[in-house]
Structures are given as structure tokens and as C-alpha cells.
Design an enzyme around this catalytic site. Sequence first.
Site, PDB file in Angstrom:
ATOM      1  N   SER A  94       5.962  -5.063  68.815  1.00 38.36           N
ATOM      2  CA  SER A  94       6.958  -5.840  68.913  1.00 38.36           C
ATOM      3  C   SER A  94       7.149  -6.566  70.383  1.00 38.36           C
ATOM      4  O   SER A  94       6.093  -7.347  70.703  1.00 38.36           O
ATOM      5  CB  SER A  94       8.563  -5.038  68.978  1.00 38.36           C
ATOM      6  OG  SER A  94       9.542  -5.845  68.662  1.00 38.36           O
ATOM      7  N   ASP A 216      10.477  -8.405  57.155  1.00 35.67           N
ATOM      8  CA  ASP A 216      10.863  -8.018  58.619  1.00 35.67           C
ATOM      9  C   ASP A 216      11.917  -8.653  59.094  1.00 35.67           C
ATOM     10  O   ASP A 216      11.857  -9.734  59.450  1.00 35.67           O
ATOM     11  CB  ASP A 216       9.700  -7.996  59.414  1.00 35.67           C
ATOM     12  CG  ASP A 216       9.785  -7.403  61.060  1.00 35.67           C
ATOM     13  OD1 ASP A 216      10.882  -7.145  61.255  1.00 35.67           O
ATOM     14  OD2 ASP A 216       8.678  -7.305  61.673  1.00 35.67           O
ATOM     15  N   HIS A 244      10.158  -3.322  60.592  1.00 34.08           N
ATOM     16  CA  HIS A 244       9.495  -3.662  61.755  1.00 34.08           C
ATOM     17  C   HIS A 244       8.699  -2.635  62.436  1.00 34.08           C
ATOM     18  O   HIS A 244       8.168  -3.057  63.419  1.00 34.08           O
ATOM     19  CB  HIS A 244      10.840  -4.059  62.643  1.00 34.08           C
ATOM     20  CG  HIS A 244      10.406  -4.732  64.045  1.00 34.08           C
ATOM     21  ND1 HIS A 244       9.808  -6.007  64.134  1.00 34.08           N
ATOM     22  CD2 HIS A 244      10.711  -4.424  65.171  1.00 34.08           C
ATOM     23  CE1 HIS A 244       9.294  -6.418  65.155  1.00 34.08           C
ATOM     24  NE2 HIS A 244       9.873  -5.496  66.171  1.00 34.08           N
TER      25      HIS A 244
END
Length: 269
Positions: A94, A216, A244
Site C-alpha cells: 500500500s 481492491d 487490499h
Amino acid sequence: MNVLKRNNVTILGEGEKVLLFAHGFGCDQNAWKYIQNFFTENYKLVLLDFVGAGKSDLSSYDPEKYASLDGYVTDIMEICDALKLSNAIFIGHSVSCMIGALASIKRPDIFEKLVFIGPSPCYISIGDYIGGFDKETIDALFEVMEEDYISWARSIAPSIMDSKNGNERTRELSDSFCSIDPIIAKQFARVTFLSDNRKDLPLIPVESLTIQCSDDMIAPLAVGEYIHANTPDNTLVVLEAYGHCPHMSHPTETAKAIMRFCSKPVQVV
């Protein structure tokens, strides 16, 4: 304080080649526990907690330093210097994907390859760019976090985690979110969701892998395709996984994609 203690750096594994793992927002190094055993036999693993997360030194948190991703970039470079790392492989999830990318631009010597899991250079849709969120949605998210961060964390975890994988890892993610000091979490959230690193993608000097989930909500497929199209020497892999956090919800599929990339010879230009 010593940077290794400040960031609660943990070293595992038997190999010579180093993999440096950096967690995403709301998590700590425990997020990697489902895939780390795939690598410990052949690699040396370096895991860390960003300041404010996990067992990092909370007293080292400086709101001014960490008002942008640059503060976290500096920490990554200092950890590499303390461990005398060069030509390591960075594995980020991320927001930490762009932290690793920025570190590689500033210091091309420290990373030989970059692995991005669920990356996003910009979370807000701007013009023709599809980031996954509009500005109004992000502003509303910040408002909810300000009102009741813990309730927000509990409510969003099922959407971020693959809920089809059962409730255990969703609860684990939720507990991780809730363990972070709310003041630090709210500032890191603003730094994360308001960042725009699209202009940095063409500057990445090393080979990279983008691992994208098929579904996602945080980083939709269009984001992975944008990174692939705008980053030199980037490979895009779309997993059958959804959510995610595929390194938690689909560890085998994620680990195999990373292993294939890590074992590829580096192209010497």
C-alpha cells in the site's frame, strides 16, 4: 535512539540476499507473518515498524517530520545504512510502496528491485486519472476518523480485508488499526490519502513488480495499470485474490508472485 530500535527492526532468515519488508497504513511488521516463511530459507528478511506503529518507539514520532512521506523515506534509508544494505529487494504494501520508490530514487544503490503490493501513487481521481476515490469521499473519511477513529477502524477492516477468507484475519487487521495511537493514525491517513507521487514513477531507477488484486477497493485495477504504463521496467501481475491485503488473505499466491520476480536475473544495461 538507534534507528534499529526506533523502528523495531527484526532480522530473520538464512540467505545472503536481503528482502526488506515495509507494512502499509494501519499495520505493523506482523502483517508479513503469513508469507515470511516462504522466504526465510533462501533470503535474509528485514522487517520494521514505521514510527507510530507496532513496537516502534512512540516517543520518536515527530508530527513535523512525518507530515509527508519523506519522513518515512528517511527512516528507510537510515535503516539500510545502519545495516550496510545495498542491492536489497524492497517489498512494500500500500502506501509503503511509494515510500520504497522514493527511497530508490534518492538512493539507487540500496535497492536492486522493488515489489509493490496494492500500490497507489495517488488515491484521488484527478482528470483522466482513476485513483479509486473522489475528493469528497476522502474528506468524509477524514471527518469520520476525527469523530470516532476506533469505530471507523472496526467498520472499514472487512472491506479492506478479503471477507470471504473468514473473520479471523479481518479481526486481526481491525485490531492492528485500533492498536495505533489515533492521533498518529489520523495524521498518517492524511499523508497517505492526500499524497500524489505520479510524477515520481518515471524516475524509479530499478526493476519493479506491481502485484494487483482482481478486486481492491483501495487500489483498483486501473491504478495498477497506470503504474505499469508509467514506470520503467515494471511488471504487472494481477492475482485472483481480492481485497487490499493479499499477503494476509492469499499468502501462497502472493508469495509465489514475489518469488518468481525475486529469482529473475537483474538486467544489466
